[in-house]
Design an enzyme around this catalytic site. Structure first.
Site, short mmCIF file in Angstrom:
data_model
loop_
_atom_site.label_atom_id
_atom_site.label_comp_id
_atom_site.label_asym_id
_atom_site.label_seq_id
_atom_site.Cartn_x
_atom_site.Cartn_y
_atom_site.Cartn_z
N PHE A 30 23.68 -27.76 17.85
CA PHE A 30 22.42 -28.62 18.63
C PHE A 30 23.52 -29.61 19.76
O PHE A 30 23.56 -30.10 20.84
CB PHE A 30 21.69 -29.55 18.02
CG PHE A 30 20.73 -29.86 18.73
CD1 PHE A 30 20.10 -29.18 19.85
CD2 PHE A 30 20.36 -30.99 18.26
CE1 PHE A 30 18.93 -30.56 20.68
CE2 PHE A 30 19.46 -32.40 19.28
CZ PHE A 30 19.44 -31.13 19.99
N PRO A 76 43.91 -26.96 4.23
CA PRO A 76 45.26 -28.08 4.53
C PRO A 76 45.77 -26.57 6.40
O PRO A 76 46.37 -27.31 7.33
CB PRO A 76 45.31 -28.37 3.97
CG PRO A 76 44.66 -28.57 2.94
CD PRO A 76 44.02 -27.25 3.71
N TYR A 156 23.66 -35.27 1.59
CA TYR A 156 24.44 -35.43 2.99
C TYR A 156 24.66 -36.40 3.31
O TYR A 156 25.54 -36.42 4.02
CB TYR A 156 22.93 -35.08 3.38
CG TYR A 156 23.24 -34.71 4.86
CD1 TYR A 156 23.75 -33.64 5.88
CD2 TYR A 156 22.53 -36.31 6.35
CE1 TYR A 156 23.85 -33.89 7.30
CE2 TYR A 156 22.67 -36.18 7.34
CZ TYR A 156 23.69 -34.81 7.44
OH TYR A 156 23.53 -35.32 9.53
N LYS A 160 28.69 -37.52 3.85
CA LYS A 160 28.59 -37.77 5.92
C LYS A 160 29.08 -39.25 5.24
O LYS A 160 30.12 -39.04 6.65
CB LYS A 160 27.20 -37.76 6.48
CG LYS A 160 27.00 -36.40 6.83
CD LYS A 160 27.89 -35.53 8.12
CE LYS A 160 27.70 -36.19 9.31
NZ LYS A 160 28.39 -35.38 9.83
#
Length: 350
Positions: A30, A76, A156, A160
């Site tokens: 989104f 990585p 969450y 973040k």
């Protein structure tokens, strides 16, 4: 960063991004999809990377190159090789895991960002899309400034915040020209979350013959007041962050929001009113709200965005709600990795 400086003088639009090579991670989501489209409209050469490929593209409009890649499965070394082959001047990271277990959130919100920071060439510009939930619970009424100490209270938000910290450390050490756009709750066409769920419920009911007495929408208690910003304004903020002169936002967090706290209860009622649907809302049992945060009130201070980026929100919230009703369905998942899940109970009785 030389590539950004050169592009700034050669574009056709106000941001001068013509030919600037930008990689958008999570570009089928989104926010990532809107960022990719906004950058392409500003003249950038955009490549979207996610498991879903790229955002929907309008015929005749600027095109976005889509690369299907499972970023969650890359270590990585694979990430370094991929980035070397792409050679972007700027990377926009819109990847994020909103739902699921702590391990999945840590993989994408934290470890992927750490790998990205470690593998990008020196002084590359990195624009990280963060979340206002990183601040944690706020009681108000003062606006939340970027200098506020973050105290996230959910998995969450904590993961973040760790992603944010990776970007800020690398930028303040001079390894990257990175910044974090800390985004408020997002509204507008295709928005996920509670408002998007209500908009889709309205769209489904609008195609039906209303029962005697009208439809009934049952929701849990909506006690929060939150800051909302239109997704198109978020796209504009990303463009401005990409176009900012070298070093201007390096090592900074920049709030991107509407700049006011709005009761969620009032927004749901306004959606119903704007729809014209014969419906009344009733309280359902159980707790309402998102498992991502317990914050009951939030209003962002957006002065830094105005000063550093020349950005202000341009879509009025009422118009954002109208456009959400006109286009209620998200074209892709919310975060470019997983599709949205609805934590709210939407019930109808006839």
């Amino acid at each position: 960063m030389t590539a950004v400086r050169q592009a700034a003088g050669g574009g056709t639009g106000p941001h001068g991004l013509r030919g600037l090579r930008v990689l958008v991670l999570g570009g089928s989501g989104f926010l990532g999809g809107r960022a990719a489209r906004s950058l392409a409209l500003a003249g950038a050469d955009v490549t979207s990377v996610s498991r879903g490929g790229g955002p929907p593209q309008a015929p005749g409009g600027p095109q976005v190159t889509a690369v299907r890649l499972d970023l969650a499965a890359m270590g990585p070394r694979m990430l370094r090789d991929f980035l070397a082959g792409q050679a972007p001047a700027v990377v926009v990271n819109a990847v994020g895991q909103v739902w699921g277990g702590e391990g999945n959130m840590a993989d994408l919100n934290d470890r992927l960002v750490a790998d990205l920071v470690a593998t990008l060439p020196a002084r590359t510009r990195l624009v990280q899309l963060g979340s206002s939930l990183e601040y944690g619970p706020v009681t108000g009424p003062a606006p939340v400034h970027e200098t506020r100490r973050a105290a996230p209270d959910t998995v969450y938000a904590r993961t973040k915040l760790r992603g944010t910290e990776h970007v800020l450390r690398a930028s303040r050490d001079g390894r990257l020209d990175g910044a974090v756009l800390r985004v408020a709750n997002v509204s507008g066409p295709g928005a996920p979350g509670l408002l998007g769920s209500v908009a889709r419920w309205i769209a489904e009911r609008s195609a039906e013959q209303p029962p005697p007495g009208g439809h009934v929408l049952r929701l849990g208690p909506l006690l929060a007041a939150r800051d909302f910003v239109d997704v198109r304004d978020v796209g504009d903020a990303v463009v401005r962050a990409v176009a900012a002169r070298p070093g201007r936002i390096r090592g900074r967090v920049v709030n991107i929001g509407g700049g006011r706290a709005v009761p969620v209860d009032r927004l749901v009622d306004r959606l119903l009113e704007l729809s014209g649907l014969p419906v009344r809302r009733e309280a359902a049992g159980g707790a309402g709200g998102s498992p991502r945060s317990s914050a009951a009130w939030q209003q962002l201070d957006i002065d830094r965005a105005r000063r550093l980026l020349g950005w202000v929100p341009r879509h009025a919230l009422d118009q954002s709600l109208r456009d959400m009703l006109a286009a209620p369905d998200p074209a892709r998942g919310h975060d470019g990795v997983t599709g949205p899940q609805n934590p709210y109970r939407l019930e109808e009785s006839k």
